[in-house]
Scaffold this active site. Structure first.
Site, mmCIF file in Angstrom:
data_model
loop_
_atom_site.group_PDB
_atom_site.id
_atom_site.type_symbol
_atom_site.label_atom_id
_atom_site.label_comp_id
_atom_site.label_asym_id
_atom_site.label_seq_id
_atom_site.Cartn_x
_atom_site.Cartn_y
_atom_site.Cartn_z
ATOM 1 N N ASP A 50 0.854 -1.203 0.000
ATOM 2 C CA ASP A 50 0.000 0.000 0.000
ATOM 3 C C ASP A 50 0.887 1.250 0.000
ATOM 4 O O ASP A 50 0.663 2.201 -0.749
ATOM 5 C CB ASP A 50 -0.891 0.050 1.260
ATOM 6 C CG ASP A 50 -1.839 -1.127 1.403
ATOM 7 O OD1 ASP A 50 -3.054 -0.932 1.354
ATOM 8 O OD2 ASP A 50 -1.361 -2.264 1.557
ATOM 9 N N THR A 123 -7.079 -4.636 0.724
ATOM 10 C CA THR A 123 -5.912 -4.986 1.547
ATOM 11 C C THR A 123 -6.159 -6.272 2.347
ATOM 12 O O THR A 123 -5.249 -7.095 2.486
ATOM 13 C CB THR A 123 -5.528 -3.809 2.475
ATOM 14 O OG1 THR A 123 -5.254 -2.677 1.661
ATOM 15 C CG2 THR A 123 -4.305 -4.114 3.310
#
Ligand SMILES: Nc1ncnc2c1ncn2[C@@H]1O[C@H](COP(=O)(O)O)[C@@H](O)[C@H]1OP(=O)(O)O
Ligand SMILES: [Mg+2]
Ligand SMILES: [Mg+2]
Ligand SMILES: [Mg+2]
Length: 343
Positions: A50, A123
């Site tokens: 990320d 995620t």
């Protein structure tokens, strides 16, 4: 790059190129196996992928479009020393550069643009996917124990899912003007392109208001009502909003980007806060360029100006056309709408 093309076209073309690069970073972090998971809040995690993918996107775009406002989920402040030169992408997708700019977007200035970046959407699915890449069951079990947020039920469902849920992961870049998403890029790092015996990973989809979509062919909606929703952020209100839909099937998949692309569902219902502007900006732009509609659970459009609140407090309701959107909106009970609005 053609400097004569309007800035919206150039920015969309640059976003297509940089999204692929970010997708490669996402795959590389997974291959290395050092995910560097940080807990940001309840059911809310961040990994090295990320962080690095966001730096790649924000640094690449802000060097070329310094006057545009670029907002990323991970809030990673630019620090020249940490950005690898290979992460800076200055080229632009040729197909998008060749697009005819819609008249309404020709006069847009760089400073009128707000870009919403979700460097890795899905995620939860990404971190759970890492488990499945551990072929040795003992190694996998040890890794599971270091993922305290994965329940035993999920672990068992992961074991049955073969490849995990990596296909649900996307990179999202949404371009908004005057509060409205006008352009969007959705990159799928784990999409498998079969070219003869070779498999090439990654696919990039884009949409531009009044111009259409590229990178895929939108499938016609299924004949019966098939709903898609969260697989990792459910609660009783989310479930209630699904029950009233009278759907033939409910598909539980991860990420905001993937739900809109999946092609198997015609409506996305998520009656809960949790999604943020970077989750919905790119998907809304692509969906509306393809004839669909994305609003909150009350039927109101979200605003994407730089000073708007980041959370999509009143949930998400999206459909592949207006008719299905109205159907779903009318099915949601008023008390549920009121409960979300007054939360
Ligand atoms: N409660 C939540 N906390 C943090 N992020 C959320 C939450 N609910 C949804 N999201 C974001 O919206 C996306 C779509 O939700 P879901 O997968 O549950 O359908 C998630 O992948 C996540 O984006 P991200 O993975 O970029 O943090
Ligand atoms: Mg997140
Ligand atoms: Mg997201
Ligand atoms: Mg994200």
């Amino acid at each position: 790059m053609s400097v004569s093309a309007p800035v919206i076209i150039r920015l969309l073309a640059s976003s297509v190129s940089v999204a692929s690069r970010a997708g490669k970073i996402v795959r590389d972090v997974m291959s290395k196996g050092e995910l560097g998971i940080v807990e940001k809040g309840k059911d809310d995690y961040q990994t090295e992928a990320d962080r690095s993918a966001e730096r790649c996107i924000i640094d690449s775009l802000s060097r070329q479009y310094p006057k545009a406002r670029i907002i990323g989920e991970e809030d990673s402040s630019p620090n020249e020393n940490e950005v690898s030169p290979e992460w800076i992408v200055l080229d632009a997708d040729k197909e998008v550069l060749g697009l005819e700019c819609p008249a309404s977007l020709k006069g847009v200035k760089e400073e009128d643009i707000v870009v919403w970046v979700d460097p890795l959407d899905g995620t939860s699915e990404y971190t759970q996917g890492a488990l499945m890449l551990k072929r040795d069951p003992w190694e996998r079990w040890k890794m599971y124990l270091s993922h305290p947020f994965i329940s035993m039920k999920w672990y068992l469902s992961l074991l049955q899912s073969n490849f995990g849920f990596l296909e649900h992961v996307t990179v999202l870049i949404g371009i908004s003007v005057n509060d409205k998403p006008v352009g969007g890029v959705i990159h799928q790092p784990y999409f498998k392109n079969q070219a003869g015996s070779e498999v090439k990973m990654g696919r990039t989809i884009w949409g531009l208001s009044e111009a259409g979509v590229g990178g895929f062919t939108p499938a016609p909606p299924p004949e019966s009502i098939i709903i898609t929703t969260t697989r990792s952020h459910s609660n009783p209100v989310v479930e209630k909003a699904l029950q009233v839909m009278n759907a033939a099937q409910i598909l539980r998949v991860g990420g905001a980007g993937y739900k809109l692309l999946e092609g198997k569902a015609s409506v996305y219902v998520f009656a809960s806060p949790g999604c943020k502007k970077w989750d919905t900006c790119a998907p809304e732009a692509v969906l509306s360029a393809a004839g669909g509609k994305l609003t909150d659970i009350l039927g109101n459009f979200y605003k994407y100006g730089a000073n708007e609140p980041k959370p999509n407090k009143t949930g998400v309701l999206a459909a592949v056309n207006d008719e299905l959107h109205s159907y779903a909106l009318n099915r949601i009970p008023q008390d549920l709408k009121d409960a979300l609005a007054n939360k």
